[in-house]
Design an enzyme around this catalytic site. Structure first.
Site, PDB file in Angstrom:
ATOM      1  CB  SER A  95     -11.145 -25.641  28.616  1.00 17.27           C
ATOM      2  OG  SER A  95     -12.214 -24.473  28.849  1.00 17.27           O
ATOM      3  CD  GLU A 141      -6.823 -21.299  28.525  1.00 20.11           C
ATOM      4  OE1 GLU A 141      -7.068 -21.056  27.993  1.00 20.11           O
ATOM      5  OE2 GLU A 141      -7.162 -22.568  29.733  1.00 20.11           O
ATOM      6  CG  HIS A 179      -9.747 -22.092  25.085  1.00 23.06           C
ATOM      7  ND1 HIS A 179      -9.711 -21.095  25.798  1.00 23.06           N
ATOM      8  CD2 HIS A 179     -11.172 -22.298  25.800  1.00 23.06           C
ATOM      9  CE1 HIS A 179     -10.218 -21.982  27.134  1.00 23.06           C
ATOM     10  NE2 HIS A 179     -11.256 -22.456  26.684  1.00 23.06           N
TER      11      HIS A 179
END
Length: 341
Positions: free
Chosen positions: A143, A243, A314
């Site tokens: 992330s 992602e 995620h």
């Protein structure tokens, strides 16, 4: 050679270098350049836990500490754990100092970021990587930690580990779902030196083929904001994975256009699309394209393999991936495989 993507023209003694030259495929010497892999961990080694982005409590990291200790590792808890400065795990300076201490400590063999959120970019340029380059160690997270992966991979050619963090460990291991257990164990396997091998089910939009090259990538939003900075990824000859979460379709489309216009999609070895948790469009303002359609629109003139629905992102099925380590991607009718080579 680290060439800038945003070159419109460069006047030299011999003439003008066009953007086509700036986006040229990597040379053979560049492709053969050795990548540094930090030493793998053994029982008794120490893993540091720090929070360079969002706030997290000491109680919240307790399950991860217990589990990593059960694996035979010692755990060093950083000073940022439990600290809070609005949304951050302490002030910028507190987070920087904690990370720098762990980066420089010869006793700490790997650093796990406790959680993502936002914040690493605020001090990445103030981190001194001199000791780290001499004595590399595994840097772990995903992330917001994509900032760190991209910066280290691009500037130092050192492998890092894109994986779940402390806030993703189950509170009760005995009650955890099998996929959650598998993804957490993949961190242990990666740190222990096992060669990772993953499969993904076939998707109708997959483009078949084989690719081989270093694996780079992470969160799409982060990668696109790093364009033109010292942390900007050079994707030539690489297998790129992306992602994202909590983005609307138009925003994802805009970011993929950024990848295309900055040349990041032009000379890939292969492309992997992980999980994309989409925000629902407002009624009457539907975007009109799926992630599958918008990606294939951007890469239609290229021939490299494209894999969708890969288990990274995620989501529960977010497996550990060794960035800047050579992998083979195979995309076929029966599905896709990604294996370390």
């Amino acid at each position: 050679m680290n060439r800038k993507n945003f070159i419109t023209s460069l006047v030299t003694a011999g003439g003008i270098l066009s953007t086509c030259d700036a986006w040229a495929a990597p040379t053979l010497s560049e492709m053969r350049r050795e990548h540094k892999i930090p030493p793998y961990l053994k029982a008794g080694d120490s893993i540091g836990i720090t929070s360079p982005a969002g706030y997290i409590s000491l109680e919240a990291i307790h399950p991860s500490v217990q589990l990593m200790e059960s694996w035979g590792f010692k755990v060093v808890i950083g000073t940022t754990i439990g600290k809070k400065d609005y949304t951050y795990g302490g002030t910028d300076e507190e987070r920087r100092l904690d990370f720098q201490m762990m980066l420089d400590s010869p006793e700490i063999k790997a650093i796990m970021c406790a959680r993502g959120g936002y914040g690493f970019v605020r001090f990445i340029d103030q981190i001194n990587f001199k000791d780290f380059v001499r004595n590399p160690k595994w840097l772990i997270g995903f992330s917001d930690i994509t900032v760190l992966h991209a910066h280290v991979n691009q500037n130092f050619g050192i492998a890092t580990l894109h994986s779940k963090m402390c806030n993703s460990f189950p509170d009760d291991w005995a009650k955890a779902e099998p996929i959650q257990i598998s993804t957490i164990l993949s961190i242990k396997q990666a740190l222990g030196g096992e060669k990772l091998n993953y499969t993904a089910t076939g998707a109708l939009s997959n483009r078949y083929g084989r690719a081989e090259g270093p694996l780079v990538g992470g969160n799409l939003s982060i990668i696109h904001t790093l364009a033109g900075t010292p942390s900007d990824l050079d994707t030539r000859g690489k297998i790129l994975f992306v992602e994202d979460t909590k983005e609307q379709l138009y925003s994802i489309d805009r970011m993929f256009w950024n990848l295309k216009r900055t040349g990041k999609l032009a000379h890939l070895a292969g492309l992997i699309i992980g999980g994309f948790n989409i925000k629902t469009d407002a009624i009457g303002e539907e975007f009109g394209q799926s992630v599958y359609e918008m990606v294939m629109e951007k890469v239609k003139e290229y021939t490299y393999p494209v894999c969708f629905d890969f288990p990274v992102g995620h989501q529960l099925n977010n497996f550990a991936l060794k960035c800047n380590v050579k992998h083979e991607l195979m995309v076929g009718q029966g599905g896709s495989t990604l294996k370390e080579v």
